[in-house]
Write a protein that holds these residues in place. Structure first.
Motif, PDB file in Angstrom:
ATOM      1  N   ILE A   1       8.412  10.838   0.341  1.00  0.00           N
ATOM      2  CA  ILE A   1       9.210  11.807   1.089  1.00  0.00           C
ATOM      3  C   ILE A   1       8.359  13.074   1.214  1.00  0.00           C
ATOM      4  CG2 ILE A   1      11.318  13.203   1.069  1.00  0.00           C
ATOM      5  CD1 ILE A   1      11.829  10.245   1.486  1.00  0.00           C
ATOM      6  N   VAL A   2       8.166  13.547   2.434  1.00  0.00           N
ATOM      7  CA  VAL A   2       7.272  14.693   2.639  1.00  0.00           C
ATOM      8  C   VAL A   2       7.970  15.769   3.456  1.00  0.00           C
ATOM      9  CG1 VAL A   2       5.155  13.348   2.508  1.00  0.00           C
ATOM     10  CG2 VAL A   2       6.263  13.653   4.704  1.00  0.00           C
ATOM     11  N   VAL A   3       7.436  16.972   3.362  1.00  0.00           N
ATOM     12  CA  VAL A   3       7.996  18.076   4.137  1.00  0.00           C
ATOM     13  C   VAL A   3       6.938  18.582   5.104  1.00  0.00           C
ATOM     14  CG1 VAL A   3       7.344  19.913   2.503  1.00  0.00           C
ATOM     15  CG2 VAL A   3       9.320  20.218   3.966  1.00  0.00           C
ATOM     16  N   ASP A   4       7.400  19.082   6.261  1.00  0.00           N
ATOM     17  CA  ASP A   4       6.535  19.722   7.242  1.00  0.00           C
ATOM     18  C   ASP A   4       5.376  18.805   7.662  1.00  0.00           C
ATOM     19  OD1 ASP A   4       5.609  21.659   8.895  1.00  0.00           O
ATOM     20  OD2 ASP A   4       4.585  22.811   7.341  1.00  0.00           O
ATOM     21  N   LEU A   5       5.710  17.728   8.302  1.00  0.00           N
ATOM     22  CA  LEU A   5       4.705  16.762   8.746  1.00  0.00           C
ATOM     23  C   LEU A   5       3.816  17.361   9.822  1.00  0.00           C
ATOM     24  CD1 LEU A   5       7.529  15.148   8.116  1.00  0.00           C
ATOM     25  CD2 LEU A   5       6.255  13.208   8.986  1.00  0.00           C
ATOM     26  N   ASP A   6       2.522  17.070   9.756  1.00  0.00           N
ATOM     27  CA  ASP A   6       1.672  17.474  10.877  1.00  0.00           C
ATOM     28  C   ASP A   6       1.469  16.262  11.792  1.00  0.00           C
ATOM     29  OD1 ASP A   6      -0.271  15.916   9.726  1.00  0.00           O
ATOM     30  OD2 ASP A   6      -1.326  17.596   8.804  1.00  0.00           O
ATOM     31  N   TYR A   7       0.701  16.455  12.852  1.00  0.00           N
ATOM     32  CA  TYR A   7       0.609  15.395  13.852  1.00  0.00           C
ATOM     33  C   TYR A   7       0.017  14.118  13.283  1.00  0.00           C
ATOM     34  CZ  TYR A   7      -0.231  12.902  18.120  1.00  0.00           C
ATOM     35  OH  TYR A   7      -0.228  11.939  19.087  1.00  0.00           O
TER      36      TYR A   7
ATOM     37  N   GLY B   1      10.664  14.239   6.143  1.00  0.00           N
ATOM     38  CA  GLY B   1      10.586  12.848   6.569  1.00  0.00           C
ATOM     39  C   GLY B   1       9.945  11.992   5.525  1.00  0.00           C
ATOM     40  N   ARG B   2       9.621  10.785   5.937  1.00  0.00           N
ATOM     41  CA  ARG B   2       8.934   9.887   5.009  1.00  0.00           C
ATOM     42  C   ARG B   2       7.668   9.402   5.701  1.00  0.00           C
ATOM     43  NH1 ARG B   2      11.169   3.851   5.792  1.00  0.00           N
ATOM     44  NH2 ARG B   2       9.863   3.362   4.019  1.00  0.00           N
ATOM     45  N   VAL B   3       6.646   9.278   4.897  1.00  0.00           N
ATOM     46  CA  VAL B   3       5.454   8.608   5.377  1.00  0.00           C
ATOM     47  C   VAL B   3       5.220   7.495   4.376  1.00  0.00           C
ATOM     48  CG1 VAL B   3       3.014   8.830   5.910  1.00  0.00           C
ATOM     49  CG2 VAL B   3       4.556  10.746   6.334  1.00  0.00           C
ATOM     50  N   ASP B   4       5.362   6.268   4.850  1.00  0.00           N
ATOM     51  CA  ASP B   4       5.278   5.101   3.974  1.00  0.00           C
ATOM     52  C   ASP B   4       6.336   5.219   2.874  1.00  0.00           C
ATOM     53  OD1 ASP B   4       4.389   2.681   3.230  1.00  0.00           O
ATOM     54  OD2 ASP B   4       2.280   3.220   3.150  1.00  0.00           O
TER      55      ASP B   4
ATOM     56  N   GLY C   1       2.187   2.294   7.837  1.00  0.00           N
ATOM     57  CA  GLY C   1       3.487   2.110   7.220  1.00  0.00           C
ATOM     58  C   GLY C   1       4.545   2.816   8.031  1.00  0.00           C
ATOM     59  N   PRO C   2       5.815   2.635   7.639  1.00  0.00           N
ATOM     60  CA  PRO C   2       6.885   3.280   8.397  1.00  0.00           C
ATOM     61  C   PRO C   2       6.884   4.807   8.233  1.00  0.00           C
ATOM     62  CG  PRO C   2       7.779   2.152   6.494  1.00  0.00           C
ATOM     63  CD  PRO C   2       6.324   1.821   6.531  1.00  0.00           C
ATOM     64  N   VAL C   3       7.252   5.510   9.287  1.00  0.00           N
ATOM     65  CA  VAL C   3       7.313   6.972   9.273  1.00  0.00           C
ATOM     66  C   VAL C   3       8.673   7.398   9.820  1.00  0.00           C
ATOM     67  CG1 VAL C   3       6.320   9.091  10.205  1.00  0.00           C
ATOM     68  CG2 VAL C   3       4.818   7.170   9.694  1.00  0.00           C
ATOM     69  N   ALA C   4       9.249   8.420   9.203  1.00  0.00           N
ATOM     70  CA  ALA C   4      10.445   9.038   9.785  1.00  0.00           C
ATOM     71  C   ALA C   4      10.219  10.538   9.842  1.00  0.00           C
ATOM     72  CB  ALA C   4      11.669   8.727   8.948  1.00  0.00           C
TER      73      ALA C   4
ATOM     74  N   MET D   1       0.847  -1.203   0.000  1.00  0.00           N
ATOM     75  CA  MET D   1       0.000   0.000   0.000  1.00  0.00           C
ATOM     76  C   MET D   1       0.874   1.241   0.000  1.00  0.00           C
ATOM     77  SD  MET D   1      -2.959   0.877   2.706  1.00  0.00           S
ATOM     78  CE  MET D   1      -2.920   2.601   3.019  1.00  0.00           C
ATOM     79  N   SER D   2       0.438   2.215  -0.759  1.00  0.00           N
ATOM     80  CA  SER D   2       1.296   3.408  -0.753  1.00  0.00           C
ATOM     81  C   SER D   2       0.514   4.619  -0.249  1.00  0.00           C
ATOM     82  CB  SER D   2       1.864   3.640  -2.153  1.00  0.00           C
ATOM     83  OG  SER D   2       1.118   4.600  -2.823  1.00  0.00           O
ATOM     84  N   TYR D   3       1.285   5.609   0.153  1.00  0.00           N
ATOM     85  CA  TYR D   3       0.719   6.817   0.743  1.00  0.00           C
ATOM     86  C   TYR D   3       0.365   7.759  -0.397  1.00  0.00           C
ATOM     87  CZ  TYR D   3       0.496  10.697   4.113  1.00  0.00           C
ATOM     88  OH  TYR D   3       0.092  11.739   4.902  1.00  0.00           O
ATOM     89  N   GLU D   4      -0.923   7.975  -0.665  1.00  0.00           N
ATOM     90  CA  GLU D   4      -1.334   8.700  -1.858  1.00  0.00           C
ATOM     91  C   GLU D   4      -1.602  10.181  -1.607  1.00  0.00           C
ATOM     92  OE1 GLU D   4      -1.204   7.569  -4.751  1.00  0.00           O
ATOM     93  OE2 GLU D   4      -1.011   5.416  -4.400  1.00  0.00           O
ATOM     94  N   LYS D   5      -2.259  10.448  -0.492  1.00  0.00           N
ATOM     95  CA  LYS D   5      -2.756  11.806  -0.288  1.00  0.00           C
ATOM     96  C   LYS D   5      -2.507  12.230   1.155  1.00  0.00           C
ATOM     97  CE  LYS D   5      -6.857  14.472  -1.497  1.00  0.00           C
ATOM     98  NZ  LYS D   5      -7.514  14.892  -0.274  1.00  0.00           N
ATOM     99  N   ARG D   6      -2.061  13.472   1.338  1.00  0.00           N
ATOM    100  CA  ARG D   6      -1.828  13.938   2.710  1.00  0.00           C
ATOM    101  C   ARG D   6      -3.169  14.332   3.329  1.00  0.00           C
ATOM    102  NH1 ARG D   6       3.546  17.646   2.642  1.00  0.00           N
ATOM    103  NH2 ARG D   6       3.545  17.043   4.825  1.00  0.00           N
ATOM    104  N   PRO D   7      -3.292  14.220   4.644  1.00  0.00           N
ATOM    105  CA  PRO D   7      -4.587  14.462   5.282  1.00  0.00           C
ATOM    106  C   PRO D   7      -5.157  15.851   4.989  1.00  0.00           C
ATOM    107  CG  PRO D   7      -2.984  13.640   6.868  1.00  0.00           C
ATOM    108  CD  PRO D   7      -2.263  13.795   5.591  1.00  0.00           C
ATOM    109  N   ASP D   8      -4.280  16.849   4.862  1.00  0.00           N
ATOM    110  CA  ASP D   8      -4.797  18.194   4.594  1.00  0.00           C
ATOM    111  C   ASP D   8      -4.741  18.557   3.109  1.00  0.00           C
ATOM    112  OD1 ASP D   8      -2.113  18.302   4.490  1.00  0.00           O
ATOM    113  OD2 ASP D   8      -1.840  19.862   6.010  1.00  0.00           O
ATOM    114  N   GLY D   9      -4.467  17.578   2.274  1.00  0.00           N
ATOM    115  CA  GLY D   9      -4.531  17.798   0.833  1.00  0.00           C
ATOM    116  C   GLY D   9      -3.346  18.532   0.222  1.00  0.00           C
TER     117      GLY D   9
END
Lengths: 229, 237
Positions: free
Chosen positions: B161-167, B155-158, B175-178, B1-9
């Protein structure tokens, strides 16, 4: 290449002011490789090849021969400890305080008590910022009445003006007595409290608008307006 | 499974909306407010002033002392118990260490410069917001600095690679998170803070660092603008 920022604009730390070796860093700027970089928040002033960043905020740094307004915070065995509105306190030794003969063990609060203000001169500052002051000299005295206000120390030159023009203008317009300490402490005294208030407001206005050009004219206008009321 | 969409879009490389302002606390020598999304940091600088107890004084230069504090109702869960705790102590220390390389205090021997960072509201990325606010507050106080410091969490979510992670992203469970908070000098990209919580591969780490460099530049623009606006009159009362 060349200047990257307009003269008289505001620079922030780390901002590249000029590229290449055509310009030289002066006060408030540093050279990093080929670039001249600002090292503080301030007003850019290009003077020929030199780029300076004029300080707009910051605390007072004691310098020899500065006239400052100080407050007594402690009475010691052989002098007084004074607060000079900076991180370091100053020492006023007995021999520089008065020409009177003082007996051994005399009560020093008769001369200066806790909380007293005085206009004094800095005689020495060491590398570790030990500060000595003196009360001996023309224009140095103990303050007995009037009011004390504080301003940002780096605005003091603007409050005084060229050859004291600004402070003279305030004195003439309001009839107040004003003494400006280099440490940003200012003494204002007038028999008419309303005029005293005008003088204080004017000083606060200068402090707030010191970095905007056309200051003298604006202050003159302000004084004309308020003194007519 | 992959991380498709961030919670806040947001896009994966998009920061939350930023608001920055300096001079917000009139009694302080310098102050700043830095908001990124729901995370809000206020920083106030006091000093240089005499340092007590005396044995802490350094006769060669001034000391920087930071204090990070989350306000009681700043979190999303339970009330934060007031007062220091191990986490706040650690963050205070890393904040100090991330700011020290730019700050020049050799003109202020035996003194201390206090930076108080208060967080009225948090939604992850609070140490980064704190560092951004603190560096603006120090500049506002007129200290000599080599550069500002800008910080952001990457960091990474699943598998992304993402920037400025929220809670919500930090707490992602499928999946793994860093989570990697990074502070940098925007001009030279020298790193002054790098911590990590989670797991990440070498390649992903390199990718995350590149993303951090790009994002730091965006943050720096907001910091720079706020500092200039104080004097250009746009935010004067």
């Amino acid at each position: 290449m060349g200047l990257l920022i307009e003269d008289k604009s505001i620079a922030v730390p780390g901002e590249v002011l000029a590229e290449g070796m055509d310009y030289l860093p002066a006060d408030g700027a540093i050279r990093e490789g080929e670039n001249v970089v600002s090292s503080r928040v301030g007003l850019v002033h290009v003077d020929g090849r030199a780029i300076r960043v004029i300080q707009l905020a910051g605390s007072y740094m004691p310098k020899r021969n500065d006239t400052v307004i100080a407050k007594v915070v402690d009475v010691l065995m052989s002098g007084w400890r004074l607060d000079i509105n900076c991180a370091y306190s100053a020492m006023l030794p007995l021999r520089d305080a008065t020409s009177d003969y003082i007996e051994k063990g005399a009560n020093l609060t008769k001369f200066f008590d806790l909380g007293d203000y005085m206009v004094c001169k800095i005689t020495n500052v060491t590398s570790q910022k030990l500060v000595d002051v003196s009360m001996k000299g023309p224009g140095l005295w103990k303050i007995k009445r009037g009011r004390i206000i504080n301003v940002t120390p780096c605005k003091v030159p603007r409050i005084i003006g060229k050859q004291g023009s600004m402070v003279t203008m305030i004195k003439d317009a309001t009839g107040c007595k004003v003494t400006v300490g280099q440490n940003g402490v200012i003494w204002v005294q007038c028999d008419d409290p309303e005029k005293e208030r005008i003088a204080v407001d004017t000083i606060k206005k200068i402090e707030a608008e010191a970095h905007i050009s056309g200051l003298t004219d604006r202050i003159k206008e302000h004084l004309d307006k308020v003194s007519k009321k | 499974m992959s991380y498709e969409k961030r919670p806040d879009g947001r896009n994966f490389d998009e920061l939350r909306p930023i608001e920055a302002k300096v001079g917000v606390i009139k009694n302080a020598v310098g102050s700043a407010s830095f908001k990124i999304g729901k995370t809000w940091a206020l920083a106030a600088v006091y000093g240089p002033r005499e340092l007590h107890p005396k044995f802490l004084q350094d006769p060669a230069k001034g000391r920087l002392r930071c204090n990070y504090n989350m306000m009681p109702f700043s979190g999303t869960g339970d009330r934060i118990r007031p007062g220091g705790n191990r986490r706040a102590k650690e963050i205070s220390m890393v904040t100090e260490k991330s700011l020290m390389p730019v700050l020049d205090l050799k003109n202020y021997p035996n003194t201390v410069v206090d930076v108080f960072i208060e967080l009225p509201q948090t939604d992850a990325g609070s140490r980064c917001a704190g560092i951004c606010a603190a560096s603006m507050a120090l500049a506002d106080a007129g200290f000599v600095m080599k550069d500002l410091v800008s910080a952001v969490a990457v960091g990474r979510v699943d598998d992304k690679i993402v920037v400025d992670l929220d809670y919500q992203e930090e707490a992602y469970e499928d999946g793994p998170v860093a989570d990697i908070p990074i502070a940098m000098l925007p001009r030279t990209k020298e790193v002054t803070l790098l911590q990590m919580d989670g797991e990440i591969s070498k390649e992903q780490m390199a990718e995350a660092l590149e993303l951090a460099k790009k994002s730091v530049d965006e943050i720096y623009e907001f910091q720079k603008k706020a500092l200039k606006e104080k004097y250009t009159g746009e935010q004067n009362e």
